[in-house]
Enzyme design. Structure first.
Site, PDB file in Angstrom:
ATOM      1  N   TYR A 188      -2.509  -0.474   9.979  1.00  0.00           N
ATOM      2  CA  TYR A 188      -2.692  -1.014   8.632  1.00  0.00           C
ATOM      3  C   TYR A 188      -1.404  -0.881   7.822  1.00  0.00           C
ATOM      4  CZ  TYR A 188      -4.130  -1.218   3.739  1.00  0.00           C
ATOM      5  OH  TYR A 188      -4.209  -1.519   2.404  1.00  0.00           O
TER       6      TYR A 188
ATOM      7  N   SER B 264       0.836  -1.205   0.000  1.00  0.00           N
ATOM      8  CA  SER B 264       0.000   0.000   0.000  1.00  0.00           C
ATOM      9  C   SER B 264       0.865   1.247   0.000  1.00  0.00           C
ATOM     10  CB  SER B 264      -0.894   0.003   1.242  1.00  0.00           C
ATOM     11  OG  SER B 264      -1.503   1.255   1.444  1.00  0.00           O
TER      12      SER B 264
END
Length: 338
Positions: free
Chosen positions: A155, A130
């Site tokens: 995350y 990401s």
């Protein structure tokens, strides 16, 4: 290719599976179809895949990455040539509320993926990382050569951990692994918890939209077809050791192991206020805005340097933002019958 796509009922997984089937590959898709967002949307994506002309080359299994015995049996049974891991507990803000789900899916689950690939000699593992891994780094555009040791959300930390875990397996077992840092993906069948879907729903209902950081955040919004194109181009290109890798001055994106990291983005950065304006034009409606401060775990701006990916594959994003938003709005109106 005989490809495992994890997260096949998800946004990117659905689109990638459809593309792989159209290209003539066979695909097994898995997903736990959890209720992080509307399960019906996931079921409807799977129904779309089942209706494709190539559906005979697709099989879906309801399976959780954290199910070690189930994952081991799947790998042993199928003999995958390639694996694309897109399954994860997604969302930056949700990681502040329910961290346990990120540890289970993104760390334990990814460990099962690595073990399955190792034990069954999979030819190439691609896995979703990401843009959030860039964290406190403010150098723009984000380059895969940049340091990413300062994540600002759990995350992001789990995605950085995936990159490190894959490198260890690649180094120890010669397992070809490629990490893909996706940048703010949007488009038809997109997740309801992401800005474009949230904003569209609120605007059509006449409700205010929550605009964080007064709308001055910038994002490298990347249309789903461009993301899929990048993945498809990389899939057959299993990396080898980088002969120019210098351990005294290591390149963060390559290795003496068969491991690589790439950004997949639009290579442009757009202010959130401009993104909202494009959505208003596509809908023909004005948004009511609730201006709010920056949220914990968010970053000011993202912008992808895609030079490494372009040099290797010739990849270039081809979907302008306004065109991509218009396609999303067309899908939204049809799907929700408005």
């Amino acid at each position: 290719m005989h490809v495992l796509v994890t997260g096949a009922a998800g946004f990117i997984g659905y689109h990638l599976t459809a593309r792989l089937l159209a290209d003539g590959h066979s695909v097994v898709g898995i997903d736990n179809c959890n209720d992080y967002y509307d399960v019906q949307l996931k079921k409807d994506r799977l129904s779309q895949l089942a209706a494709l002309p190539q559906a005979g080359h697709f099989r879906f299994e309801a399976l959780d990455l954290a199910d070690g015995p189930g994952m081991a049996a799947l790998f042993a049974r199928e003999g995958f040539s390639h694996v694309v891991n897109l399954a994860a507990q997604a969302g930056v803000r949700y990681s502040l509320i329910n961290p346990e789900s990120y540890l289970s899916a993104n760390l334990v689950g990814f460990g099962h993926i690595l073990e399955g690939c190792r034990q069954n000699k999979v030819g190439h593992l691609l896995f979703a990382s990401s843009s959030s891994v860039y964290g406190l780094n403010t150098a723009q555009p984000y380059s895969v050569q940049h340091n990413v040791d300062h994540p600002v959300s759990l995350y992001a930390a789990t995605k950085k951990s995936n990159e490190l875990m894959a490198h260890a397996y690649s180094h120890l077992y010669g397992m070809p692994c490629t990490g893909l840092r996706f940048f703010t993906v949007y488009g038809p069948w997109g997740r309801p918890d992401m800005a474009l879907h949230l904003f569209t729903t609120a605007i059509v209902r006449g409700e205010p939209i929550k605009v964080f950081n007064q709308g001055h955040m910038r994002r490298d919004f990347t249309y789903i077809d461009d993301i899929v194109e990048g993945v498809v181009r990389l899939l057959p290109l299993a990396p080898g050791p980088d002969p120019s890798f210098d351990p005294a001055a290591p390149n963060a994106a390559t290795s003496s192991a068969p491991w690589r990291i790439y950004n997949i983005g639009n290579n442009q950065t757009v202010e959130l206020n401009d993104f909202i304006a494009a959505l208003e034009d596509a809908l023909g409606m004005k948004a009511r805005k609730e201006m709010l401060p920056m949220q914990p775990g968010d970053v000011q701006a993202t912008w992808a340097d895609i030079n490494d990916l372009t040099t290797l594959t010739g990849f270039a994003p081809s979907t302008p933002l306004r065109e991509g938003i218009a396609r999303f709005v067309d899908w939204y109106k049809e799907y929700y019958k408005i």
